[in-house]
Write a protein that holds these residues in place. Structure first.
Motif, PDB file in Angstrom:
ATOM      1  N   ALA A 162       0.701  -1.128  -0.309  1.00 24.37           N
ATOM      2  CA  ALA A 162       0.465   0.036  -0.346  1.00 24.37           C
ATOM      3  C   ALA A 162       0.862   1.135   0.378  1.00 24.37           C
ATOM      4  O   ALA A 162       0.216   2.062  -0.295  1.00 24.37           O
ATOM      5  CB  ALA A 162      -1.149   0.625   1.588  1.00 24.37           C
ATOM      6  N   ALA A 163       2.034   1.630   0.098  1.00 23.93           N
ATOM      7  CA  ALA A 163       3.290   2.534   0.478  1.00 23.93           C
ATOM      8  C   ALA A 163       3.581   2.899  -1.301  1.00 23.93           C
ATOM      9  O   ALA A 163       3.166   4.276  -1.130  1.00 23.93           O
ATOM     10  CB  ALA A 163       4.546   1.826   0.921  1.00 23.93           C
ATOM     11  N   PRO A 164       3.156   2.172  -2.570  1.00 22.13           N
ATOM     12  CA  PRO A 164       3.853   3.123  -3.927  1.00 22.13           C
ATOM     13  C   PRO A 164       2.584   3.081  -4.047  1.00 22.13           C
ATOM     14  O   PRO A 164       1.212   3.217  -4.104  1.00 22.13           O
ATOM     15  CB  PRO A 164       4.431   1.997  -4.187  1.00 22.13           C
ATOM     16  N   ALA A 165       3.006   4.662  -4.808  1.00 20.58           N
ATOM     17  CA  ALA A 165       1.713   5.241  -5.952  1.00 20.58           C
ATOM     18  C   ALA A 165       2.403   5.463  -7.034  1.00 20.58           C
ATOM     19  O   ALA A 165       3.764   6.371  -7.269  1.00 20.58           O
ATOM     20  CB  ALA A 165       1.209   6.452  -5.447  1.00 20.58           C
ATOM     21  N   ILE A 166       2.162   5.152  -7.626  1.00 18.68           N
ATOM     22  CA  ILE A 166       2.966   4.786  -9.461  1.00 18.68           C
ATOM     23  C   ILE A 166       2.198   5.186 -10.907  1.00 18.68           C
ATOM     24  O   ILE A 166       1.250   4.767 -10.496  1.00 18.68           O
ATOM     25  CB  ILE A 166       3.886   3.435  -9.733  1.00 18.68           C
ATOM     26  N   CYS A 167       2.710   5.800 -11.794  1.00 17.20           N
ATOM     27  CA  CYS A 167       1.734   5.358 -12.747  1.00 17.20           C
ATOM     28  C   CYS A 167       1.729   4.215 -13.677  1.00 17.20           C
ATOM     29  O   CYS A 167       1.983   3.478 -14.245  1.00 17.20           O
ATOM     30  CB  CYS A 167       3.576   6.172 -14.072  1.00 17.20           C
ATOM     31  N   ARG A 168       0.334   4.827 -14.032  1.00 13.22           N
ATOM     32  CA  ARG A 168      -0.663   3.450 -13.962  1.00 13.22           C
ATOM     33  C   ARG A 168       0.120   2.781 -15.435  1.00 13.22           C
ATOM     34  O   ARG A 168       0.386   1.255 -15.368  1.00 13.22           O
ATOM     35  CB  ARG A 168      -1.993   4.027 -14.853  1.00 13.22           C
ATOM     36  N   ALA A 169       0.625   3.264 -16.638  1.00 12.10           N
ATOM     37  CA  ALA A 169       1.245   3.337 -17.669  1.00 12.10           C
ATOM     38  C   ALA A 169       1.823   2.292 -17.253  1.00 12.10           C
ATOM     39  O   ALA A 169       2.435   1.277 -17.886  1.00 12.10           O
ATOM     40  CB  ALA A 169       1.861   4.440 -18.160  1.00 12.10           C
ATOM     41  N   ARG A 170       3.578   2.304 -16.452  1.00 12.73           N
ATOM     42  CA  ARG A 170       4.478   1.785 -16.072  1.00 12.73           C
ATOM     43  C   ARG A 170       3.717   0.750 -15.028  1.00 12.73           C
ATOM     44  O   ARG A 170       4.117  -0.044 -15.726  1.00 12.73           O
ATOM     45  CB  ARG A 170       5.361   2.835 -14.437  1.00 12.73           C
ATOM     46  N   TYR A 171       3.072   0.788 -14.780  1.00  7.08           N
ATOM     47  CA  TYR A 171       2.185  -0.873 -13.911  1.00  7.08           C
ATOM     48  C   TYR A 171       2.029  -1.951 -15.398  1.00  7.08           C
ATOM     49  O   TYR A 171       2.206  -2.678 -14.754  1.00  7.08           O
ATOM     50  CB  TYR A 171       0.888  -0.107 -13.029  1.00  7.08           C
TER      51      TYR A 171
END
Length: 195
Positions: A162-171
């Motif tokens: 639950a800690a990261p927030a990432i670019c959706r495209a990278r995911y």
């Protein structure tokens, strides 16, 4: 514009889900985010709990007919999401106060990064705080060198889901969470995303 999608995989989460959703509501302003709750064939009142937050949050519920596990539900949520960035929140996890405001400074319209990792706290089944997950190697738990994070990841999975927030495209480009790796699918994702 939706800049952040919060993906919540859930299965029979009636006992916990309300607190998780309340921790998002308590962030204050939520008009520029969305919550994508993916129900993994719950047989309890999980959907009723979620629907109770329909006016407080920009919430979409995606229902699955079969239980295929949290990784599958998370990946479906990521594909269904509309935000530029993704943050995952499990049904039995909570956002710490100020998380959304902090993410706006890191990733939002004024943000400068495509990945942000914040600290987390552990709570017991009654919601009592039992420990803090600091950012590995960061004394002040507010900033993190991606190089240092990646060095730690080569040894063990030191990133709370639950800690990261990432670019959706990278995911999505990384293939999401590897559903064949059950326990370590997120570890593989972090190694790919942070590389």
């Amino acid at each position: 514009m939706t800049w952040l999608s919060v993906v919540i995989p859930t299965h029979n989460g009636e006992a916990f889900l309300g607190a998780a959703l309340r921790s998002i509501v308590d962030q204050g302003r939520t008009d520029d985010i969305e919550v994508v709750l993916v129900d993994d064939a719950s047989t309890d009142a999980t959907i009723d709990v979620a629907n109770g937050f329909g006016e407080a949050l920009p919430l979409r519920v995606v229902r699955k007919p079969s239980c295929d596990g949290w990784a599958n539900a998370t990946n479906l949520g990521a594909r269904e999401a509309r935000g530029l960035y993704l943050s995952m929140l499990h049904q039995d996890d909570l956002w710490l106060p100020g998380r959304l405001a902090w993410l706006r400074t890191q990733l939002g319209p004024e943000g400068v990064h495509d990945v942000a990792v914040s600290p987390a706290e552990f709570v017991d089944h009654q919601g009592r705080r039992v420990g803090r997950w600091p950012l590995p190697g960061a004394r002040d738990s507010t900033a993190r060198s991606v190089d240092r994070l990646l060095r730690g990841l080569t040894v063990q999975n030191n990133v709370c889901v639950a800690a990261p927030a990432i670019c959706r495209a990278r995911y999505l480009d990384a293939g999401g969470i590897d559903e064949d790796l059950w326990y370590t699918g997120d570890w593989k994702l972090w190694l790919e995303v942070f590389s």
